[in-house]
Design an enzyme around this catalytic site. Sequence first.
Site, PDB file in Angstrom:
ATOM      1  N   ARG A  33      82.856  10.893 117.435  1.00 12.10           N
ATOM      2  CA  ARG A  33      82.128  11.537 118.534  1.00 12.10           C
ATOM      3  C   ARG A  33      82.634  12.961 118.809  1.00 12.10           C
ATOM      4  O   ARG A  33      83.688  13.339 118.350  1.00 12.10           O
ATOM      5  CB  ARG A  33      82.084  10.665 119.808  1.00 12.10           C
ATOM      6  CG  ARG A  33      83.370  10.528 120.597  1.00 12.10           C
ATOM      7  CD  ARG A  33      83.115   9.707 121.882  1.00 12.10           C
ATOM      8  NE  ARG A  33      84.392   9.313 122.464  1.00 12.10           N
ATOM      9  CZ  ARG A  33      84.516   8.625 123.591  1.00 12.10           C
ATOM     10  NH1 ARG A  33      83.447   8.230 124.252  1.00 12.10           N
ATOM     11  NH2 ARG A  33      85.698   8.310 124.055  1.00 12.10           N
ATOM     12  N   ASN A  46      78.643  13.723 127.522  1.00 16.00           N
ATOM     13  CA  ASN A  46      79.696  12.846 128.017  1.00 16.00           C
ATOM     14  C   ASN A  46      81.033  13.551 127.866  1.00 16.00           C
ATOM     15  O   ASN A  46      81.456  13.861 126.752  1.00 16.00           O
ATOM     16  CB  ASN A  46      79.720  11.548 127.197  1.00 16.00           C
ATOM     17  CG  ASN A  46      80.655  10.512 127.788  1.00 16.00           C
ATOM     18  OD1 ASN A  46      80.296   9.792 128.712  1.00 16.00           O
ATOM     19  ND2 ASN A  46      81.875  10.455 127.278  1.00 16.00           N
ATOM     20  N   GLU A  47      81.647  13.865 128.991  1.00 20.26           N
ATOM     21  CA  GLU A  47      82.970  14.507 128.992  1.00 20.26           C
ATOM     22  C   GLU A  47      83.024  15.693 128.039  1.00 20.26           C
ATOM     23  O   GLU A  47      83.780  15.686 127.054  1.00 20.26           O
ATOM     24  CB  GLU A  47      84.061  13.481 128.664  1.00 20.26           C
ATOM     25  CG  GLU A  47      84.176  12.406 129.725  1.00 20.26           C
ATOM     26  CD  GLU A  47      85.374  11.491 129.531  1.00 20.26           C
ATOM     27  OE1 GLU A  47      85.933  11.476 128.421  1.00 20.26           O
ATOM     28  OE2 GLU A  47      85.744  10.804 130.483  1.00 20.26           O
ATOM     29  N   GLU A  50      82.849   6.860 135.799  1.00 21.27           N
ATOM     30  CA  GLU A  50      83.608   5.861 135.045  1.00 21.27           C
ATOM     31  C   GLU A  50      84.943   5.643 135.740  1.00 21.27           C
ATOM     32  O   GLU A  50      85.548   6.605 136.220  1.00 21.27           O
ATOM     33  CB  GLU A  50      83.943   6.348 133.624  1.00 21.27           C
ATOM     34  CG  GLU A  50      82.762   6.632 132.750  1.00 21.27           C
ATOM     35  CD  GLU A  50      83.206   7.124 131.364  1.00 21.27           C
ATOM     36  OE1 GLU A  50      84.408   7.069 131.029  1.00 21.27           O
ATOM     37  OE2 GLU A  50      82.324   7.582 130.621  1.00 21.27           O
ATOM     38  N   GLU A  92      87.181   1.053 120.789  1.00 14.27           N
ATOM     39  CA  GLU A  92      87.806   0.822 122.093  1.00 14.27           C
ATOM     40  C   GLU A  92      87.911  -0.667 122.420  1.00 14.27           C
ATOM     41  O   GLU A  92      87.655  -1.095 123.547  1.00 14.27           O
ATOM     42  CB  GLU A  92      87.021   1.593 123.159  1.00 14.27           C
ATOM     43  CG  GLU A  92      87.092   3.083 122.889  1.00 14.27           C
ATOM     44  CD  GLU A  92      86.153   3.915 123.752  1.00 14.27           C
ATOM     45  OE1 GLU A  92      86.645   4.724 124.560  1.00 14.27           O
ATOM     46  OE2 GLU A  92      84.942   3.749 123.619  1.00 14.27           O
ATOM     47  N   GLN A  93      88.321  -1.432 121.438  1.00 14.97           N
ATOM     48  CA  GLN A  93      88.324  -2.892 121.585  1.00 14.97           C
ATOM     49  C   GLN A  93      89.271  -3.399 122.658  1.00 14.97           C
ATOM     50  O   GLN A  93      89.081  -4.470 123.204  1.00 14.97           O
ATOM     51  CB  GLN A  93      88.697  -3.536 120.247  1.00 14.97           C
ATOM     52  CG  GLN A  93      87.665  -3.317 119.165  1.00 14.97           C
ATOM     53  CD  GLN A  93      88.205  -3.678 117.791  1.00 14.97           C
ATOM     54  OE1 GLN A  93      89.326  -3.299 117.444  1.00 14.97           O
ATOM     55  NE2 GLN A  93      87.424  -4.401 117.009  1.00 14.97           N
ATOM     56  N   HIS A 108      90.129  -1.921 125.562  1.00 16.20           N
ATOM     57  CA  HIS A 108      89.938  -1.359 126.907  1.00 16.20           C
ATOM     58  C   HIS A 108      89.603  -2.456 127.921  1.00 16.20           C
ATOM     59  O   HIS A 108      89.025  -3.487 127.574  1.00 16.20           O
ATOM     60  CB  HIS A 108      88.799  -0.341 126.865  1.00 16.20           C
ATOM     61  CG  HIS A 108      88.837   0.664 127.966  1.00 16.20           C
ATOM     62  ND1 HIS A 108      88.392   0.370 129.238  1.00 16.20           N
ATOM     63  CD2 HIS A 108      89.280   1.944 128.001  1.00 16.20           C
ATOM     64  CE1 HIS A 108      88.544   1.445 130.001  1.00 16.20           C
ATOM     65  NE2 HIS A 108      89.088   2.416 129.270  1.00 16.20           N
TER      66      HIS A 108
HETATM   67  C1  GAL Z   1      86.074   8.071 128.721  1.00 14.30           C
HETATM   68  C2  GAL Z   1      84.784   8.118 127.912  1.00 14.30           C
HETATM   69  C3  GAL Z   1      84.215   6.737 127.689  1.00 14.30           C
HETATM   70  C4  GAL Z   1      85.319   5.812 127.218  1.00 14.30           C
HETATM   71  C5  GAL Z   1      86.418   5.809 128.257  1.00 14.30           C
HETATM   72  C6  GAL Z   1      87.555   4.878 127.975  1.00 14.30           C
HETATM   73  O1  GAL Z   1      86.821   9.221 128.569  1.00 14.30           O
HETATM   74  O2  GAL Z   1      83.817   8.882 128.577  1.00 14.30           O
HETATM   75  O3  GAL Z   1      83.180   6.812 126.723  1.00 14.30           O
HETATM   76  O4  GAL Z   1      85.795   6.255 125.992  1.00 14.30           O
HETATM   77  O5  GAL Z   1      86.952   7.098 128.333  1.00 14.30           O
HETATM   78  O6  GAL Z   1      88.553   4.990 128.956  1.00 14.30           O
END
Ligand code: GAL
Length: 684
Positions: free
Chosen positions: A132, A170-171, A321, A369-370, A372
């Site tokens: 990404r 996104n960010e 988020e 991101e398994q 998280h």
């Molecule tokens: C953010 C991101 C999300 C995800 C998240 C995990 O920075 O926008 O897509 O990766 O972190 O903490």
Amino acid sequence: MRQLLALLLAVAPVSAFAHETPAPFTAAPLAMGSSWYPEQWPETRWDADLTLMKRAHLNVVRIGEFAWARIEPKDDVFDFAWLDRAIAAAGRNGIRVVIGTPTAAPPIWLTEAHPDTLRVDADGSVARHGGRRHFSYASTTYRRYATRIAEQLARRYGRNANVVGWQIDNEIGVPSYDRDATARWAAWLTARYGVIDVLNRRWTTEYWSQTYTGFEQVPLTLAADQNPALVLDARRFASSVWADYIGEQARAIRRHADPRQFITTNSTLWNDNFDQYLVHSDLDIAAWDEYVPDGHPDWAANALHHSVVRSYKRRNFWIMETQPGRVDWGPINRSLDPGQTRELAWQAVAHGADAVLYWQWRSALNGQEQYHGTLVGPDGTPMPIFDEIARTAAELHVAAQYLVGTTPAPAEVALIYSQESRWSIEHERHSRDYDPVAVLKDWYRPFASAGIPVDVVAPDTDLSRYRLVMAPQMTVLDAATARRLELYVAAGGHLLLGPRSGMKDGDNALSLARQPGSLAALLGGRVDYYYPLDNEVGLSGLGIAGAARVWAETLEVQPGTTVLARYGAHSGWLSNKPAFVMRERGKGWIAYIGALLDGDGQMGIVRWASAKASLKPSMIPAQSDLEVVERRLGRRRYFVAINHGDRDISLALPAKLSFILGDISGSTLAAHGVALFANNSSNP
Ligand code: GAL
């Protein structure tokens, strides 16, 4: 629903009382939700997910922000059918939708057809597919595709009753040094300076043979060994490219979107890749991604973070988020303790968040991101944090009836956040330990402990309504800002400057007057010299006793300017020299503190400044670990009290406050507990 509508109508005329534009862009008075990736799961699963969300009292999802490959599987071939069904399914379950434009993750066909759209890093390496953000924000070709997909989405969903808003990309933040970026840089410099000799003069390029004969020769770089003027301009340039990138998508969406839908982007905190104020100029609200990677929240710093984000638009914001328990990208990834996820959500709301969304609902079986935190596990059933989030969401639904339309109460104190000064200091900290973000936290923290609200503001904000304005590190002080500060003091304002203020002009060049530069005349004093410290040096004066650390400046004053504190004896160059000075100007005053201070010193300054500026005490007296934040709409005032500590706190509650909900027994607020109060005329 009817009740809610009546409530909204009832409060509508009062909104003119709010000192800030009330936030009109909300899914519900308070939204709770999560990121949801329907594209990762069979459609037969969607209803089960949405039913579980309802069980957790969630009422909003953010979707689509990484689904470009699914929405546009081939160049100019769009598949919206699945997204139509996902949005409709959410709607059937009473869940509103924020659509993320998927431009942070371009599909492989785009990269293959246009490899020149790939991001190039400062070292020349080219980003690869799969990770990404592998695009150049400056690429004209990429912009064409990005704007097209944003516009296609808006055409399709801009009038969809269930879509409440848009998140662009996104960010954002990672810059690029590809050919389009360097071409834009040369054009940007040309527009700014007109002729190259002007740039040479303002940048003082008669130094190490930097003199340029054409704008296209000027390197695009943030390297530590480059001219400070160049680096500051490279930062400004990146800000303008990001603002333009966001603006293009915002305009494309706005062409088709119902004005009821908000447009935002989700930002990361302290991201110094661009100026947030500029990037937010085309957006309706700010939104940010609040993470506590080490699992140990620092409540005063968090309070500052919310205030920083609220300052981007000077209105309520969204938490787009936040972590359900823990992240997967910290060194250890400790989970928040039981109760702290709730505590963080309430704190965000207290400071002006109108929505809190968790990242993410359920982890994909593969993907990066398994590990998280999620609300439900890979098996689709609730994780341990689920119940805490469900409880919080249920509480916030009740609180929403009261808090609808409210914003954090007007503060009497403003803290100026100068992004340009931060860049300038970061480029030349001079002392390794001079951390400009830590400085902001150090100035904010004692106000948080004393229960005194502080608004973070951009340097160009109208300051007239503040009783106290603090500029802890206004290093880059351009003529317009200096003039505004002078007028503020002349009109009776109280201005407190911190070290390094006014050291540089708008070109990041040393000011011809020593600190505080063009404000030296107003102060009737100036910095004699500055000294980075590797040890603390005591300082004392009128009610202030503490220590200078990291940085100390000696000051000299003219008659009429008072010395409020001096460095101690036997401290070398600093011995007995003025450290803190002040000059009264009619009803106003300007003060300058020339050192970074330890906690005691900083608290001393806050006490002095609060008394001198006659700040009002808080309604619920401050105590250690207690945070009280007020949200207000006209005469209706609500107070969120949070006990951030491990022990119960006995609150001194004024009789005119009535308890609405939370963890109160008698007047005791439980450890890590939360409570909502109203003043007696506030019932909806
Ligand atoms: C953010 C991101 C999300 C995800 C998240 C995990 O920075 O926008 O897509 O990766 O972190 O903490």
